[in-house]
Design an enzyme around this catalytic site. Structure first.
Site, PDB file in Angstrom:
ATOM      1  N   ASP A   1       0.856  -1.190   0.000  1.00  0.00           N
ATOM      2  CA  ASP A   1       0.000   0.000   0.000  1.00  0.00           C
ATOM      3  C   ASP A   1       0.890   1.237   0.000  1.00  0.00           C
ATOM      4  O   ASP A   1       1.640   1.482   0.949  1.00  0.00           O
ATOM      5  CB  ASP A   1      -0.904  -0.025   1.242  1.00  0.00           C
ATOM      6  CG  ASP A   1      -1.991   1.027   1.195  1.00  0.00           C
ATOM      7  OD1 ASP A   1      -2.092   1.738   0.184  1.00  0.00           O
ATOM      8  OD2 ASP A   1      -2.747   1.140   2.188  1.00  0.00           O
TER       9      ASP A   1
ATOM     10  N   ASP B   1      -3.107   2.557  -6.014  1.00  0.00           N
ATOM     11  CA  ASP B   1      -1.973   2.647  -5.098  1.00  0.00           C
ATOM     12  C   ASP B   1      -1.805   1.448  -4.165  1.00  0.00           C
ATOM     13  O   ASP B   1      -1.065   1.521  -3.196  1.00  0.00           O
ATOM     14  CB  ASP B   1      -2.074   3.926  -4.261  1.00  0.00           C
ATOM     15  CG  ASP B   1      -3.326   3.961  -3.395  1.00  0.00           C
ATOM     16  OD1 ASP B   1      -4.215   3.107  -3.600  1.00  0.00           O
ATOM     17  OD2 ASP B   1      -3.419   4.844  -2.526  1.00  0.00           O
ATOM     18  N   GLU B   2      -2.478   0.331  -4.452  1.00  0.00           N
ATOM     19  CA  GLU B   2      -2.280  -0.842  -3.603  1.00  0.00           C
ATOM     20  C   GLU B   2      -2.542  -2.117  -4.383  1.00  0.00           C
ATOM     21  O   GLU B   2      -3.282  -2.127  -5.370  1.00  0.00           O
ATOM     22  CB  GLU B   2      -3.168  -0.791  -2.360  1.00  0.00           C
ATOM     23  CG  GLU B   2      -4.651  -0.758  -2.649  1.00  0.00           C
ATOM     24  CD  GLU B   2      -5.493  -0.796  -1.387  1.00  0.00           C
ATOM     25  OE1 GLU B   2      -5.222  -1.646  -0.512  1.00  0.00           O
ATOM     26  OE2 GLU B   2      -6.434   0.013  -1.281  1.00  0.00           O
TER      27      GLU B   2
END
Length: 403
Positions: A22, A117-118
């Site tokens: 993350d 973003d993860e």
């Protein structure tokens, strides 16, 4: 004896090693990395000071004041008056995200992006190529930091549930490993609201039963849970015990793409709504083309000042990926609504029933030169915007709009 031992091992499920990576305050971190003047300052990406938009991301300096993603901009400004507000550059973030996902893919083909973003990674069985799986996860974190100058928080565990909770445990820039034998000790003290699928209402109902921690939920007789929450309560109990057998599924195409805008002040002017629809249609179309997708259904969304929301959708004979085509359908649906005297708070455009560009569902019987010209124009605009920025080329009719 050796054969029997081999068979015994084969009957036991292999312990999985799942990593959840993350990126820390991703949008804000990219902006601070690219602009040294923003480093160390409370930064809010999205919304406008005092406006009615929402926060897309906040730097950790802003989070220290209580600012959070999805918070109204006006509330964020009250909490942190000195914050710097900037508009998001989604194209830039997507470019950085693509490189980060590429780094992950060098270590395992089983990478499941959850958002920009993860991602989850299944590192099970990669030892022969890369060595110990925990060391591999740490190496991925280090490579992201060295190549992109961005930090990530990483959780490693035997399941997606545990890996996700581990990555959240020590943010930012954390690295937490939970072995299979440590799962219950890790989960039991956590508030029950941390579990996947436990929203505010479920959490409140569990707390009224005295089940405020994951451990108390795990120890509760399943028949008691079923009596209060129905047959699916058994799944909740399994998660509380750390039993999560979900697989890491490599990236698949999104089911829909959309863009919307919340106005700073309510809009009554239909012409202004039409311009906004055109800008949003161009945005969605560019995302479709960038992903190599076309939309078989065009959607339009409208929210009135009383928060009543209307959505419309129209199936297309031929899937589309141009702003002009999306706009023609969206504007038609807009004009079907009775807008006279109504104030509009939000407008949105979307595309669903997505197909790959080469998998065109139905070709037109007659060739349309205007369609082909439009596609060439779209491609030229994409090239200009990719190279010089999305604000360097736009439609003449949008020149007097803010966005």
């Amino acid at each position: 004896m050796r054969t029997m031992a081999t068979e015994d091992v084969g009957e036991r499920p292999m312990e999985r090693t799942i990593a959840h990576i993350d990126m820390d305050a991703f949008y804000a971190s990219v902006e601070q990395r690219d602009n040294p003047a923003l480093r160390g300052k409370p930064l809010i990406v999205g919304g406008r000071p005092g406006g009615r938009g929402v926060v897309s991301a906040a730097s950790y300096e802003a989070r220290a004041f209580g600012v959070r993603s999805a918070m109204p901009s006006s509330q964020a400004q009250r909490l942190c008056p000195q914050a710097i507000f900037i508009q998001p550059n989604i194209g830039r973030y997507a470019e950085v995200s693509s490189r980060i996902m590429e780094i992950m893919g060098r270590y395992t083909p089983l990478v499941e992006p959850v958002s920009i973003d993860e991602a989850y990674l299944d590192l099970t069985g990669t030892e022969r190529l890369h060595g110990d799986t925990v060391d591999t996860a740490r190496r991925i974190k280090t490579e992201i930091q060295q190549r992109e100058r961005l930090t990530a928080s990483v959780g490693v565990g035997p399941s997606k549930l545990v890996a996700k909770l581990a990555s959240d445990y020590d943010k930012p820039d954390g690295f937490v490993v939970v072995r299979a034998a440590e799962v219950r000790a890790f989960l039991d003290p956590m508030p029950v609201g941390r579990l996947f699928g436990v929203g505010q209402r479920t959490r409140e109902r569990l707390e009224r039963l005295g089940l405020s921690s994951v451990g108390s939920l795990a120890r509760c007789p399943e028949e008691v849970l079923i009596a209060h929450f129905g047959p699916h309560a058994g799944d909740l109990a399994k998660l509380a015990r750390g039993e999560d057998h979900r697989l890491v599924t490599p990236e698949h195409d999104p089911k829909s793409l959309s863009a919307e805008r919340t106005f700073e002040t309510d809009v009554e002017d239909v012409a202004e709504l039409e311009k906004c629809l055109l800008a949003l249609s161009d945005t969605v179309a560019r995302r479709l083309r960038k992903a190599g997708l076309r939309a078989g259904t065009v959607e339009m969304k409208l929210r009135y000042d009383d928060f009543h929301t209307v959505t419309r959708a129209r199936k297309q004979h031929e899937s589309v990926d141009s702003g002009a085509a999306l706009y023609r359908v969206a504007i038609g649906m807009l004009h079907e609504l009775q807008l006279e005297g109504r104030k509009i708070r939000l407008v949105g455009v979307g595309g669903s029933d997505l197909v790959r560009g080469e998998d065109e569902v139905q070709l037109s019987l007659f060739h349309d030169d205007s369609v082909e010209r439009g596609r060439r124009i779209d491609k030229a605009l994409d090239l200009i915007r990719d190279r010089f920025g999305r604000d360097k080329a736009t439609r003449a009719s949008l020149m007097d709009t803010e966005d």
